[in-house]
Design an enzyme around this catalytic site. Sequence first.
Site, short mmCIF file in Angstrom:
data_model
loop_
_atom_site.label_atom_id
_atom_site.label_comp_id
_atom_site.label_asym_id
_atom_site.label_seq_id
_atom_site.Cartn_x
_atom_site.Cartn_y
_atom_site.Cartn_z
N GLY A 209 0.79 -1.15 0.12
CA GLY A 209 0.06 0.23 0.08
C GLY A 209 0.76 1.28 -0.16
O GLY A 209 1.94 1.13 -0.29
N ASN A 210 0.35 2.27 0.40
CA ASN A 210 1.16 3.68 0.48
C ASN A 210 0.30 4.38 1.43
O ASN A 210 -0.71 4.34 1.96
CB ASN A 210 1.25 4.22 -1.23
CG ASN A 210 -0.46 4.74 -1.66
OD1 ASN A 210 -0.95 5.35 -0.91
ND2 ASN A 210 -0.51 4.07 -2.68
N HIS A 211 1.10 5.83 1.46
CA HIS A 211 0.38 6.65 2.76
C HIS A 211 -0.63 7.53 2.32
O HIS A 211 -0.92 8.52 3.13
CB HIS A 211 1.71 7.35 3.16
CG HIS A 211 2.87 6.54 3.83
ND1 HIS A 211 2.86 5.95 5.03
CD2 HIS A 211 4.17 6.57 3.22
CE1 HIS A 211 3.88 5.22 5.38
NE2 HIS A 211 4.70 5.74 4.03
N ALA A 280 -3.66 7.38 -5.17
CA ALA A 280 -2.47 7.04 -5.35
C ALA A 280 -2.50 5.53 -5.58
O ALA A 280 -2.54 4.54 -4.57
CB ALA A 280 -1.73 7.06 -4.05
#
Length: 401
Positions: A209-211, A280
């Site tokens: 995943g990402n932030h 994102a």
Amino acid sequence: MTLRGQKILLAVCGSIAAYKSALIVRLLKKQGAEVRVVMTPSALGFITPLTLSTLSENPVLHSFTEGELGEWNNHVELALWADLILIAPASENTIGKMVHGICDNLVLAIYFSAKCPVFVCPAMDLDMYKHFSTQENLKKLQDNNVVLIDAESGELASGLIGQGRLAEPENIVRFIEEYIGNTAPLGSKKILITAGPTYEAIDPVRFIGNHSSGKMGVALAMQAWKMGATVTLVCGPVSDPLLAGLPADIQVKKVVSGQQMFEAVETSIDHQDIVIFAAAVADYTPEVVSKIKIKKTEDTFTIQLKKNPDIAKICGEHKKENQRFVGFALETNNEEVNALNKMKSKNFDAIVLNSMNDEGAGFAGDTNKITIYSNHQPAYESTLQSKEIIAREILTYIMGI
Ligand code: PMT
């Protein structure tokens, strides 16, 4: 609910007509507005903060500091919070100070910090109202974009009859509704926004995943809705409270992976006028997702990844003449070059660059700082602002392309 989601700051001044502010609050709330009330010190003699805080369901502020510890009431924050400031009733004293730059109470400090439309509803006795100085001051305010909701004629508190009565609350609220109706600039538009991260499953308990928190995309959805658009939000996994604040008529499609986001966008893109790709999306996803939790065995561990669908790129290839697509780029280096390349390769009409090198910009926080590129050059540069304000600025920009 003609004032859906509008944040209205009602400023009450010292006037016998202050009692009508209670009714104004009720009517605004009934039309779906979020209302906060501020008062001048002299308004306190005419109506209690308790009445107005109960009706508005928010604390009422009337001085620069509050409580025993002298907590600071940030006038700039309050001014920026508001979509619209309504000064009702506006006394002769406050009107004069607004014109002459006298800032000796919280209401005036908010007015001088405001960036949103300000409406002023005078209330005073007839001779005060027709005094040349009052009329000149009202004219100067209008010349400087303050909207006048003129006083009405009738019986005044003095017993005299003439112009000077605060406009009836119903008329004030109707005036604002019409103003907002006329200024709902995205009224006829359908907008789809992608938001948040995507999670790419490795096994039943792990993911890539990402932030991204989804805050930027959700702020865009909320502002587009406030500006009258019909909004679809395709949102990756974000916190429940973030989505809980959204009005029911924003269509939210919750997804988890990039593939799911692609499918959700694909099914609704045809009838959209504007699409904003703020998500994102993970560029890669595991080629094989283990059905059971992967156990720790070797010292190193390799996952084979395959490309996720590039949603914006695929959609860009089928963009219709009347559609406008806007992308985002979050960059750490070569910001401008990378953003412009993305704009070109994905057939965006504009791209919003947020750089990881700008403190307070990009992921997770409540603020952002952006540069919008269109026609291959910087077309708009913001300062660091709340994501809410940035969203409004982006949408205002998009309306012009
Ligand atoms: O969610 P927040 O915490 O508020 O943070 C907001 C944000 C920083 C995530 C947002 O403002 C932002 O910059 N989003 C884009 C992040 C990014 O850099 O995307 P990208 O470079 O991978 O992609 C460029 C564009 O193509 C983006 O519009 C993206 O949505 C789109 N894209 C990318 C890959 C993919 N598979 N599909 C896409 O649609």
